[in-house]
Design a protein around this motif. Structure first.
Motif, PDB file in Angstrom:
ATOM      1  N   ARG A  74       1.085  -1.209  -0.030  1.00 59.07           N
ATOM      2  CA  ARG A  74      -0.072  -0.026  -0.111  1.00 59.07           C
ATOM      3  C   ARG A  74       0.968   1.144  -0.033  1.00 59.07           C
ATOM      4  N   ILE A  75       1.966   1.549   0.704  1.00 54.11           N
ATOM      5  CA  ILE A  75       2.925   2.450   0.717  1.00 54.11           C
ATOM      6  C   ILE A  75       3.405   2.449  -0.646  1.00 54.11           C
ATOM      7  N   GLY A  76       3.837   1.548  -1.112  1.00 50.02           N
ATOM      8  CA  GLY A  76       4.600   1.732  -2.570  1.00 50.02           C
ATOM      9  C   GLY A  76       3.652   2.174  -3.730  1.00 50.02           C
ATOM     10  N   LEU A  77       2.066   1.729  -3.526  1.00 51.90           N
ATOM     11  CA  LEU A  77       1.123   2.373  -4.416  1.00 51.90           C
ATOM     12  C   LEU A  77       0.760   3.746  -4.203  1.00 51.90           C
ATOM     13  N   GLN A  78       1.178   4.232  -2.955  1.00 52.78           N
ATOM     14  CA  GLN A  78       1.012   5.664  -2.654  1.00 52.78           C
ATOM     15  C   GLN A  78       1.936   6.354  -3.093  1.00 52.78           C
ATOM     16  N   LEU A  79       3.002   5.937  -3.019  1.00 54.26           N
ATOM     17  CA  LEU A  79       4.485   6.593  -3.502  1.00 54.26           C
ATOM     18  C   LEU A  79       4.168   6.649  -5.229  1.00 54.26           C
ATOM     19  N   LEU A  80       3.701   5.545  -5.793  1.00 51.98           N
ATOM     20  CA  LEU A  80       3.536   5.673  -7.342  1.00 51.98           C
ATOM     21  C   LEU A  80       2.387   6.420  -7.472  1.00 51.98           C
ATOM     22  N   TRP A  82      -0.837   5.848  -7.150  1.00 49.55           N
ATOM     23  CA  TRP A  82      -1.901   4.869  -7.329  1.00 49.55           C
ATOM     24  C   TRP A  82      -2.916   4.904  -6.394  1.00 49.55           C
ATOM     25  N   GLN A  83      -3.742   5.910  -6.127  1.00 49.50           N
ATOM     26  CA  GLN A  83      -4.459   6.173  -5.007  1.00 49.50           C
ATOM     27  C   GLN A  83      -5.591   5.359  -4.851  1.00 49.50           C
ATOM     28  N   ARG A  84      -6.237   4.843  -5.911  1.00 50.74           N
ATOM     29  CA  ARG A  84      -7.382   4.257  -6.008  1.00 50.74           C
ATOM     30  C   ARG A  84      -6.990   2.545  -5.294  1.00 50.74           C
ATOM     31  N   ALA A  85      -6.004   2.063  -5.995  1.00 49.50           N
ATOM     32  CA  ALA A  85      -5.481   0.785  -5.448  1.00 49.50           C
ATOM     33  C   ALA A  85      -4.901   0.876  -4.097  1.00 49.50           C
ATOM     34  N   ALA A  86      -4.241   1.967  -3.687  1.00 52.06           N
ATOM     35  CA  ALA A  86      -4.084   2.060  -2.272  1.00 52.06           C
ATOM     36  C   ALA A  86      -5.155   2.182  -1.419  1.00 52.06           C
ATOM     37  N   ALA A  87      -6.366   2.812  -1.907  1.00 48.38           N
ATOM     38  CA  ALA A  87      -7.429   2.678  -0.930  1.00 48.38           C
ATOM     39  C   ALA A  87      -7.990   1.572  -0.850  1.00 48.38           C
ATOM     40  N   LEU A  88      -8.241   0.749  -1.867  1.00 53.65           N
ATOM     41  CA  LEU A  88      -8.812  -0.485  -1.642  1.00 53.65           C
ATOM     42  C   LEU A  88      -7.962  -1.360  -0.662  1.00 53.65           C
ATOM     43  N   LEU A  89      -6.679  -1.307  -0.616  1.00 54.25           N
ATOM     44  CA  LEU A  89      -5.881  -1.929   0.063  1.00 54.25           C
ATOM     45  C   LEU A  89      -5.920  -1.528   1.695  1.00 54.25           C
ATOM     46  N   GLY A  90      -6.042  -0.219   1.729  1.00 56.48           N
ATOM     47  CA  GLY A  90      -6.559   0.510   3.118  1.00 56.48           C
ATOM     48  C   GLY A  90      -7.875  -0.153   3.814  1.00 56.48           C
ATOM     49  N   ARG A  91      -8.569  -0.748   3.065  1.00 52.17           N
ATOM     50  CA  ARG A  91      -9.980  -1.304   3.475  1.00 52.17           C
ATOM     51  C   ARG A  91      -9.612  -2.629   4.089  1.00 52.17           C
ATOM     52  N   ALA A 153     -11.949  10.985  11.156  1.00 51.00           N
ATOM     53  CA  ALA A 153     -11.680   9.893  10.445  1.00 51.00           C
ATOM     54  C   ALA A 153     -10.047   9.835  10.301  1.00 51.00           C
ATOM     55  N   ILE A 154      -9.270  10.977  10.672  1.00 48.79           N
ATOM     56  CA  ILE A 154      -7.924  10.950  10.528  1.00 48.79           C
ATOM     57  C   ILE A 154      -7.636  10.229  11.991  1.00 48.79           C
ATOM     58  N   VAL A 155      -8.394  10.537  13.039  1.00 47.38           N
ATOM     59  CA  VAL A 155      -7.950  10.300  14.405  1.00 47.38           C
ATOM     60  C   VAL A 155      -8.425   8.511  14.436  1.00 47.38           C
ATOM     61  N   HIS A 156      -9.419   8.027  13.688  1.00 49.39           N
ATOM     62  CA  HIS A 156      -9.888   6.836  13.515  1.00 49.39           C
ATOM     63  C   HIS A 156      -8.742   5.907  12.982  1.00 49.39           C
ATOM     64  N   GLU A 157      -8.208   6.546  11.712  1.00 50.44           N
ATOM     65  CA  GLU A 157      -7.277   5.549  11.118  1.00 50.44           C
ATOM     66  C   GLU A 157      -5.901   5.566  11.947  1.00 50.44           C
ATOM     67  N   ALA A 158      -5.480   6.676  12.846  1.00 49.35           N
ATOM     68  CA  ALA A 158      -4.462   6.645  13.719  1.00 49.35           C
ATOM     69  C   ALA A 158      -4.402   5.537  14.630  1.00 49.35           C
ATOM     70  N   LEU A 159      -5.828   5.598  15.401  1.00 53.22           N
ATOM     71  CA  LEU A 159      -6.069   4.515  16.322  1.00 53.22           C
ATOM     72  C   LEU A 159      -5.958   3.171  15.918  1.00 53.22           C
ATOM     73  N   GLN A 160      -6.298   3.074  14.563  1.00 48.85           N
ATOM     74  CA  GLN A 160      -6.148   1.597  14.120  1.00 48.85           C
ATOM     75  C   GLN A 160      -4.918   1.193  13.846  1.00 48.85           C
TER      76      GLN A 160
END
Length: 313
Positions: A74-80, A82-91, A153-160
């Motif tokens: 996911r980090i690699g996709l974000q660096l490239l 490819w936000q949509r693919a990274a968002a899918l992995l984020g789920r 939403a930012i707090v929720h992600e950080a707590l995850q």
């Protein structure tokens, strides 16, 4: 004539309020660590593992290596970009939310960040700051609610991400425990459950072969010292599964030992301070959470070393 309120003025005041809020949060970190990670608080925190967490913990630890690889991808996709693919992995879920993780998440929200407190919450800090400067003319309530929704939403992600560190800490504890058990019981270097599993499989295979040796057990012992038998894949899989499940069950409440040690070493304090610093920056800039603790990657490196060491032994 009423002076027009610029968006920049609003943003500057909001950033000031955010900074003041997180300064207050950081000041509460030592008391939070003392309350929840040192005794007797460590017992109140970790006693929740003595239940269904004994089932959730093994699943989380088996899933953790897969999730770690997906996080790197996911980090690699974000660096490239490819936000949509990274968002899918984020789920992809990081695993089951254990009772200990759930409890600590509630404690962070309630005791450390005070998100539900009318007077000390982030929303209260920003609202007071804007009201003091602009009175009733501060931004539209709907705009404020949209801002606070994004901040939540930012707090929720950080707590995850913070919850993932609990699984990673348990995994690192397993590695240390396995090394100590291997050294004490077998006089072997076993940097993880995989090493112990292979070792037990080899010992069981040798024991069975000695008893089945056609010249008797005594001669079988000498023979298989020179020519150790190779355990079957079924025996190896059973030994690995048993060892890893037992270690995972142990790790589910290992915080009773490791939390006070980490508190003493300052690791809990540093981790919480880092999370708050990332949250302050991300909420101020209204970007996605950038909090990515390194614990899970350390755990995965140790797992990889364990696997390679076991394969080469």
């Amino acid at each position: 004539m009423t002076k027009k309120i610029t968006q920049q003025e609003i943003q500057d005041l909001a950033v000031e309020a955010i900074h003041k809020y997180f300064e207050a949060c950081r000041a509460r970190v030592p008391a939070f660590v003392q309350q929840h990670y040192r005794y007797p608080g460590a017992w109140r925190t970790n006693r929740r593992a003595l239940g269904l967490d004994l089932l959730r913990a093994p699943i989380n630890l088996f899933w953790a290596p897969v999730f770690g690889v997906l996080s790197v991808v996911r980090i690699g996709l974000q660096l490239l970009r490819w936000q949509r693919a990274a968002a899918l992995l984020g789920r992809v879920p990081e695993g089951f939310n254990t009772q200990v993780q759930h409890y600590l998440g509630l404690c962070i929200r309630r005791d450390l960040m005070r998100l539900d407190c009318d007077s000390d919450s982030l929303e209260a800090h920003i609202t007071r700051k804007l009201s003091a400067r602009f009175g009733d003319a501060h931004p539209d309530p709907q705009e404020q609610q949209a801002f606070f929704h994004r901040a939540a939403a930012i707090v929720h992600e950080a707590l995850q991400e913070y919850r993932v560190t609990r699984t990673a800490s348990s995994d690192i504890t397993n590695t240390i425990t396995s090394t100590l058990v291997g050294a004490a019981a077998f006089q072997k270097f076993t940097p993880g459950g995989i090493g112990i599993g292979f070792l037990i499989a080899a010992l069981v295979a040798r024991y069975q072969a000695e008893h089945d040796f056609f010249l008797g057990k005594t001669l079988g012992r000498f023979y298989y010292q020179l020519f150790p038998p190779t355990p079957s894949w079924q025996l190896t899989a059973a030994a690995l599964t048993l060892v890893l499940v037992l270690l995972a069950c142990f790790a589910s409440f290992s915080g009773l030992v490791t939390d006070p040690i980490q508190a003493r070493l300052g690791l809990h304090r540093v981790r919480l301070q880092k999370m708050l610093s990332h949250l302050e920056r991300d909420i101020s800039a209204q970007t996605a959470s950038s909090f990515r603790p390194k614990d899970q990657y350390v755990a995965r490196i140790l797992d990889l070393f364990d696997a390679v060491k076991s394969h080469l032994s």
